[in-house]
Scaffold this motif. Structure first.
Motif, PDB file in Angstrom:
ATOM      1  N   ASP A 189       0.965  -1.226  -0.030  1.00  0.00           N
ATOM      2  CA  ASP A 189      -0.037  -0.137   0.005  1.00  0.00           C
ATOM      3  C   ASP A 189       0.933   1.181  -0.166  1.00  0.00           C
ATOM      4  O   ASP A 189       0.422   2.196  -0.534  1.00  0.00           O
ATOM      5  N   GLY A 190       1.985   1.280   0.613  1.00  0.00           N
ATOM      6  CA  GLY A 190       2.618   2.385   0.756  1.00  0.00           C
ATOM      7  C   GLY A 190       3.472   2.719  -0.521  1.00  0.00           C
ATOM      8  O   GLY A 190       4.188   3.895  -0.526  1.00  0.00           O
ATOM      9  N   ARG A 191       3.584   1.798  -1.369  1.00  0.00           N
ATOM     10  CA  ARG A 191       4.398   2.012  -2.732  1.00  0.00           C
ATOM     11  C   ARG A 191       3.001   2.432  -4.080  1.00  0.00           C
ATOM     12  O   ARG A 191       3.576   2.750  -5.046  1.00  0.00           O
ATOM     13  N   ARG A 192       2.008   2.598  -3.386  1.00  0.00           N
ATOM     14  CA  ARG A 192       1.006   3.100  -4.441  1.00  0.00           C
ATOM     15  C   ARG A 192       1.213   4.599  -4.726  1.00  0.00           C
ATOM     16  O   ARG A 192       1.509   5.231  -3.792  1.00  0.00           O
ATOM     17  N   ALA A 193       0.915   5.086  -5.611  1.00  0.00           N
ATOM     18  CA  ALA A 193       0.927   6.164  -6.108  1.00  0.00           C
ATOM     19  C   ALA A 193      -0.260   7.358  -5.626  1.00  0.00           C
ATOM     20  O   ALA A 193      -1.497   7.052  -5.689  1.00  0.00           O
ATOM     21  N   ASP A 194      -0.003   8.401  -5.158  1.00  0.00           N
ATOM     22  CA  ASP A 194      -0.769   9.565  -4.579  1.00  0.00           C
ATOM     23  C   ASP A 194      -0.902  10.728  -5.761  1.00  0.00           C
ATOM     24  O   ASP A 194      -1.904  11.369  -5.527  1.00  0.00           O
ATOM     25  N   TRP A 195       0.007  10.634  -6.767  1.00  0.00           N
ATOM     26  CA  TRP A 195      -0.129  11.574  -7.928  1.00  0.00           C
ATOM     27  C   TRP A 195       0.197  11.106  -9.318  1.00  0.00           C
ATOM     28  O   TRP A 195       0.883  10.060  -9.343  1.00  0.00           O
ATOM     29  N   VAL A 196      -0.537  11.517 -10.028  1.00  0.00           N
ATOM     30  CA  VAL A 196      -0.261  11.278 -11.459  1.00  0.00           C
ATOM     31  C   VAL A 196       0.440  12.389 -12.151  1.00  0.00           C
ATOM     32  O   VAL A 196      -0.008  13.668 -11.989  1.00  0.00           O
ATOM     33  N   VAL A 197       1.608  12.288 -12.934  1.00  0.00           N
ATOM     34  CA  VAL A 197       2.560  13.412 -13.316  1.00  0.00           C
ATOM     35  C   VAL A 197       2.304  13.255 -14.656  1.00  0.00           C
ATOM     36  O   VAL A 197       3.050  12.371 -15.162  1.00  0.00           O
ATOM     37  N   GLU A 198       1.769  14.243 -15.443  1.00  0.00           N
ATOM     38  CA  GLU A 198       1.775  13.958 -16.969  1.00  0.00           C
ATOM     39  C   GLU A 198       2.807  15.104 -17.416  1.00  0.00           C
ATOM     40  O   GLU A 198       2.784  16.217 -17.328  1.00  0.00           O
ATOM     41  N   VAL A 199       3.854  14.272 -18.172  1.00  0.00           N
ATOM     42  CA  VAL A 199       4.833  15.266 -18.858  1.00  0.00           C
ATOM     43  C   VAL A 199       4.436  15.506 -20.352  1.00  0.00           C
ATOM     44  O   VAL A 199       4.316  14.513 -21.031  1.00  0.00           O
ATOM     45  N   ARG A 200       4.443  16.673 -20.646  1.00  0.00           N
ATOM     46  CA  ARG A 200       3.689  17.222 -21.858  1.00  0.00           C
ATOM     47  C   ARG A 200       4.647  18.087 -22.492  1.00  0.00           C
ATOM     48  O   ARG A 200       4.264  19.174 -23.166  1.00  0.00           O
ATOM     49  N   CYS A 201       5.884  17.939 -22.419  1.00  0.00           N
ATOM     50  CA  CYS A 201       7.061  19.048 -22.890  1.00  0.00           C
ATOM     51  C   CYS A 201       7.246  18.681 -24.324  1.00  0.00           C
ATOM     52  O   CYS A 201       7.055  17.201 -25.047  1.00  0.00           O
ATOM     53  N   GLU A 202       7.647  19.724 -25.121  1.00  0.00           N
ATOM     54  CA  GLU A 202       7.889  19.580 -26.628  1.00  0.00           C
ATOM     55  C   GLU A 202       9.116  18.912 -27.012  1.00  0.00           C
ATOM     56  O   GLU A 202       9.552  18.514 -28.142  1.00  0.00           O
ATOM     57  N   TYR A 284      -0.516  16.452 -11.768  1.00  0.00           N
ATOM     58  CA  TYR A 284       0.397  17.568 -12.239  1.00  0.00           C
ATOM     59  C   TYR A 284       0.820  17.475 -13.442  1.00  0.00           C
ATOM     60  O   TYR A 284       1.542  16.691 -13.677  1.00  0.00           O
ATOM     61  N   VAL A 285       0.496  18.577 -14.218  1.00  0.00           N
ATOM     62  CA  VAL A 285       0.892  18.487 -15.571  1.00  0.00           C
ATOM     63  C   VAL A 285       2.144  19.541 -15.758  1.00  0.00           C
ATOM     64  O   VAL A 285       2.412  20.545 -15.249  1.00  0.00           O
ATOM     65  N   ILE A 286       3.193  18.828 -16.436  1.00  0.00           N
ATOM     66  CA  ILE A 286       4.534  19.632 -16.698  1.00  0.00           C
ATOM     67  C   ILE A 286       4.703  19.613 -17.953  1.00  0.00           C
ATOM     68  O   ILE A 286       4.823  18.707 -18.723  1.00  0.00           O
ATOM     69  N   ASP A 287       4.853  20.908 -18.419  1.00  0.00           N
ATOM     70  CA  ASP A 287       5.020  21.339 -19.751  1.00  0.00           C
ATOM     71  C   ASP A 287       6.465  22.151 -19.764  1.00  0.00           C
ATOM     72  O   ASP A 287       7.117  22.499 -18.717  1.00  0.00           O
ATOM     73  N   ASP A 288       6.611  22.737 -21.276  1.00  0.00           N
ATOM     74  CA  ASP A 288       8.009  23.611 -21.050  1.00  0.00           C
ATOM     75  C   ASP A 288       7.894  24.828 -20.240  1.00  0.00           C
ATOM     76  O   ASP A 288       8.836  25.084 -19.537  1.00  0.00           O
ATOM     77  N   ALA A 289       6.594  25.378 -20.156  1.00  0.00           N
ATOM     78  CA  ALA A 289       6.467  26.522 -19.420  1.00  0.00           C
ATOM     79  C   ALA A 289       6.454  26.301 -17.879  1.00  0.00           C
ATOM     80  O   ALA A 289       7.217  27.201 -17.255  1.00  0.00           O
ATOM     81  N   GLU A 290       6.147  25.149 -17.462  1.00  0.00           N
ATOM     82  CA  GLU A 290       6.093  24.858 -16.208  1.00  0.00           C
ATOM     83  C   GLU A 290       7.874  24.547 -15.824  1.00  0.00           C
ATOM     84  O   GLU A 290       7.938  25.033 -14.676  1.00  0.00           O
ATOM     85  N   LEU A 291       8.371  23.953 -16.414  1.00  0.00           N
ATOM     86  CA  LEU A 291       9.909  23.725 -16.271  1.00  0.00           C
ATOM     87  C   LEU A 291      10.476  25.082 -16.317  1.00  0.00           C
ATOM     88  O   LEU A 291      11.372  25.292 -15.385  1.00  0.00           O
ATOM     89  N   GLU A 292      10.116  25.945 -17.188  1.00  0.00           N
ATOM     90  CA  GLU A 292      10.773  27.198 -17.148  1.00  0.00           C
ATOM     91  C   GLU A 292      10.554  28.067 -15.963  1.00  0.00           C
ATOM     92  O   GLU A 292      11.168  28.848 -15.307  1.00  0.00           O
ATOM     93  N   ARG A 293       9.263  27.914 -15.351  1.00  0.00           N
ATOM     94  CA  ARG A 293       8.881  28.641 -14.179  1.00  0.00           C
ATOM     95  C   ARG A 293       9.542  28.265 -12.853  1.00  0.00           C
ATOM     96  O   ARG A 293      10.099  28.842 -12.263  1.00  0.00           O
TER      97      ARG A 293
END
Length: 424
Positions: A189-202, A284-293
């Motif tokens: 149970d401790g190894r289940r994911a609490d977040w889905v991180v969607e990487v949408r970088c170009e 949590y969606v991560i795109d290029d703009a988020e990485l720049e931020r």
């Protein structure tokens, strides 16, 4: 906490007072986190974080001496984090005096204690003990007694082993008695994911920058990461492992991540897929703009933000053989394009002793040497951990080193431009 008959007997002193205290320490530790039982450590070797002979660590040396005197040494043997000293790494005369005679004056003594306690060998000083060249590679499902956040997150995520984010000394206690409390990342149970991180970088995201973004958002939770297959594929080859090594180190240092899953790539994600994700998991969606931020949010702690860098550290955590070879090519090409023969900033690439020895026998090593790059097995963090070094304008591509020191973070491409073209 439920204990076995063997553990109850050990706690009662059947194996001596010292071993009883070791187990009691772990039981109390487990009680704090709601552990239900003690489980056996099953890895061939363990890994300790305390590798540095700081003069101030008197209580640690006293404890180690007691364990040695009572024969309460590691059941398995262990590797340990990198050494804090290397004469080949650039340092001023005053820095060298402080390192050797004040800060790390107990280094030789402490390494002697580590050997008596079960150190794997003199080349076992690295934060990347899981490299094939080092030989401390746990199997999927192995229970570990490790610390060192970047090693723990790699073992959990990339290798599928099981280990909590232990502190120093707790790692040794588990290695000595052969048991650790079962809670957290040791449980399904401790190894289940609490977040889905969607990487949408170009474009392929910088590993250290992506890990930083993930760590700062999810903190100590478990993320399930999607979208990396575009750059990493679906095989855990050397390139993918190196990327995940650096990403995980940033997740663990910029947050407190002890485990991540990468869809279609890491062992548990390949086996269980989205079943690992808890109902109601946040996204949590991560795109290029988020990485720049995220990149723009890093503070510059240099006294003079426009100072010329005096030193560059690459390899926190230690670099792989493939990374050393790739960087030698990039340095050579960058210098040729700029019409230069040597890097513009004194530079240190760090790698595990066994990796550095293997690399030293290759033509790529001669390329780096000719360019003025030092290959060392030092710990950059321990080098930076004093007021003199903290005042230096040091640059790095490591988000871990940035987080724990005054070093300034630059992306790989920015570092290359600085080293080969003198650009800022």
């Amino acid at each position: 906490m439920k204990l076995t008959a063997e553990q109850e007997a050990m706690l009662a002193g059947e194996r001596g007072e010292t071993m009883a205290k070791v187990l009691e320490t772990l039981v109390r530790y487990g009680d704090l986190y709601g552990a239900d039982e003690m489980v056996s450590v099953t890895s061939k070797y363990n890994h300790l974080v305390t590798s540095f002979g700081l003069k101030a660590l008197g209580p640690v040396y006293e404890l180690m001496g007691k364990l040695i005197d009572e024969g309460a040494v590691s059941q398995t043997g262990f590797s340990v984090d990198p050494r804090p000293l290397d004469d080949n790494v650039p340092a001023s005369f005053l820095q060298k005096i402080i390192f050797k005679h004040f800060m790390y004056s107990k280094q030789d003594f402490y390494e002697g204690q580590l050997r008596e306690l079960g150190l794997m060998g003199d080349d076992a000083f690295t934060c990347t003990c899981y490299m094939d060249e080092v030989g401390n590679v746990p199997a999927a499902g192995d229970v570990l007694s490790w610390s060192e956040s970047s090693a723990v997150v790699y073992a959990n995520s990339v290798l599928g082993a099981r280990c909590n984010r232990n502190s120093g000394i707790i790692d040794l206690m588990g290695s000595v008695c052969g048991f650790v409390p079962r809670f957290g990342l040791l449980t399904d149970d401790g190894r289940r994911a609490d977040w889905v991180v969607e990487v949408r970088c170009e474009r392929r995201p910088e590993a250290q920058l992506l890990g930083s973004a993930i760590g700062m958002r999810v903190m100590a939770d478990v993320p399930y990461i999607t979208g990396l297959d575009a750059w990493l594929g679906d095989e855990l080859d050397g390139s993918a492992k190196a990327y995940l090594k650096d990403m995980g180190a940033a997740c663990a240092s910029n947050g407190a991540v002890g485990l991540y899953h990468v869809e279609g790539l890491t062992p548990e994600a390949r086996e269980q897929g989205r079943a690992l994700v808890r109902e109601g998991a946040r996204v949590y969606v991560i795109d290029d703009a988020e990485l720049e931020r995220v990149h723009a949010s890093y503070p510059v702690v240099w006294k003079n933000a426009d100072a010329k860098p005096k030193l560059c550290f690459m390899g926190c955590p230690h670099m792989s053989m493939e990374q050393l070879e790739q960087w030698s090519e990039r340095i050579a090409q960058g210098l040729a394009e700029a019409g230069r023969t040597r890097v513009s900033v004194p530079c240190v690439f760090t790698a595990a002793p066994a990796v550095a020895k293997r690399f030293a026998a290759t033509p790529a090593a001669r390329v780096l040497d000719a360019a003025g790059v030092v290959v060392s097995s030092i710990c950059p963090l321990m080098y930076m951990n004093n007021p003199l070094s903290a005042k230096m304008p040091v640059i790095t591509n490591s988000n871990k080193l940035r987080t724990y020191s005054s070093a300034r973070y630059y992306t790989d491409d920015e570092i290359l431009d600085i080293l080969t073209k003198g650009a800022r």
